[in-house]
Design a protein around this motif. Sequence first.
Motif, short mmCIF file in Angstrom:
data_model
loop_
_atom_site.label_atom_id
_atom_site.label_comp_id
_atom_site.label_asym_id
_atom_site.label_seq_id
_atom_site.Cartn_x
_atom_site.Cartn_y
_atom_site.Cartn_z
N LEU A 98 -5.43 2.07 11.57
CA LEU A 98 -4.88 3.42 11.66
C LEU A 98 -5.98 4.46 11.78
O LEU A 98 -5.71 5.67 11.70
N GLY A 103 -9.71 -5.70 9.39
CA GLY A 103 -8.30 -5.41 9.15
C GLY A 103 -7.45 -6.66 9.08
O GLY A 103 -6.21 -6.59 9.04
N GLY A 137 -3.79 -3.18 1.88
CA GLY A 137 -4.05 -1.76 1.72
C GLY A 137 -4.08 -1.36 0.26
O GLY A 137 -4.78 -1.95 -0.57
N GLU A 188 -6.31 -0.66 6.93
CA GLU A 188 -6.41 0.77 7.23
C GLU A 188 -7.20 1.07 8.50
O GLU A 188 -6.94 2.07 9.17
N TYR A 209 -7.18 -5.41 4.11
CA TYR A 209 -7.35 -3.96 4.18
C TYR A 209 -7.11 -3.56 5.64
O TYR A 209 -8.04 -3.54 6.45
N GLY A 234 0.81 -1.21 0.00
CA GLY A 234 0.00 0.00 0.00
C GLY A 234 0.84 1.25 0.00
O GLY A 234 2.00 1.25 -0.40
N SER A 235 0.24 2.34 0.45
CA SER A 235 0.95 3.62 0.47
C SER A 235 2.01 3.63 1.57
O SER A 235 1.91 2.91 2.56
N PRO A 247 -9.82 2.07 3.13
CA PRO A 247 -9.27 2.01 1.76
C PRO A 247 -9.86 3.14 0.92
O PRO A 247 -11.01 3.06 0.46
N SER A 248 -9.10 4.19 0.71
CA SER A 248 -9.65 5.44 0.18
C SER A 248 -9.35 5.69 -1.29
O SER A 248 -9.62 6.77 -1.80
N TYR A 288 2.95 10.01 5.51
CA TYR A 288 1.68 10.60 5.93
C TYR A 288 1.81 11.89 6.75
O TYR A 288 1.03 12.83 6.55
N LEU A 318 -8.29 4.72 9.51
CA LEU A 318 -8.54 5.14 8.13
C LEU A 318 -9.38 4.07 7.43
O LEU A 318 -9.93 3.18 8.07
N VAL A 359 3.26 4.80 4.62
CA VAL A 359 2.70 5.49 5.79
C VAL A 359 3.70 6.50 6.36
O VAL A 359 3.30 7.50 6.97
#
Length: 262
Positions: free
Chosen positions: A141, A169, A114, A138, A136, A69-70, A145-146, A75, A143, A72
Amino acid sequence: MTNESADGRILVEKLEHHVLKITLDRPPVNAMSIEMFGKMYDTLRSVASDDDIRCVVLCSSSLKMFGAGSDVKQYPGLLDDPLQKKLFRENQVLNMLEYLPQITIAAVEGTACGGGLELAVACDFRLMSETSRVSYPEINLGLFPSSGGIFRTAKLVGPNKTMELALSGEFISAQECYRIGLANRLCPAGTVLEEAIRWAEKIASRPVPSVRVVKQSVRETWNKSSEDSFYRSMIYAEELFRTPEGTEGIHSFIEKRPPNFE
């Protein structure tokens, strides 16, 4: 061609038979940086306008991690304006991936979590290793999955399973992914990329207008009523009957010979 920096690489390689391989390369876990999303954007723009490419295989340079994923760690620097610094570009890239005119196949070896899973579900097909797992995470955190993961996953496996994934999660196995329809096929560990390329070559050998109409019709069906889809399908069918490929396919069937789509 190669886009390379300390922030990760997007490796792009044209293979035989009109297949393109895109490799995510940011060891050790392929956490996608903002810079990598920018490189992916440039890559997909180029792919979309290249008529020589008929199928795209998305894979990882690692056999253990398709994508985490991204990143973090980036962030904290995004919190003053997450929409412009992160979310807009990520959603833009995944929408481009989903709506490429070419067929896309995610070759998932190892873990996809993620944003890594969001990338996979934006593709048309997902081939997974028998030892893969996805999640997923997120929610842990605060958050979610955006980048489209919620609605794309819900369309693939239904709302209940999507809520389970996003709210727990927790990881699910490749076998569970196949059971619920998230994975199209499971492969022995280490063979997913090979199988994905074989799939891509097979699809790339099909008549291009028909392949693109199938993809466009399926994607549109997600967002239209049955009545709208019915009339759109008739329009597409009429167009295909008039193409050289459609005419050749019909005549070859009647004449009991293999079609020549070249």
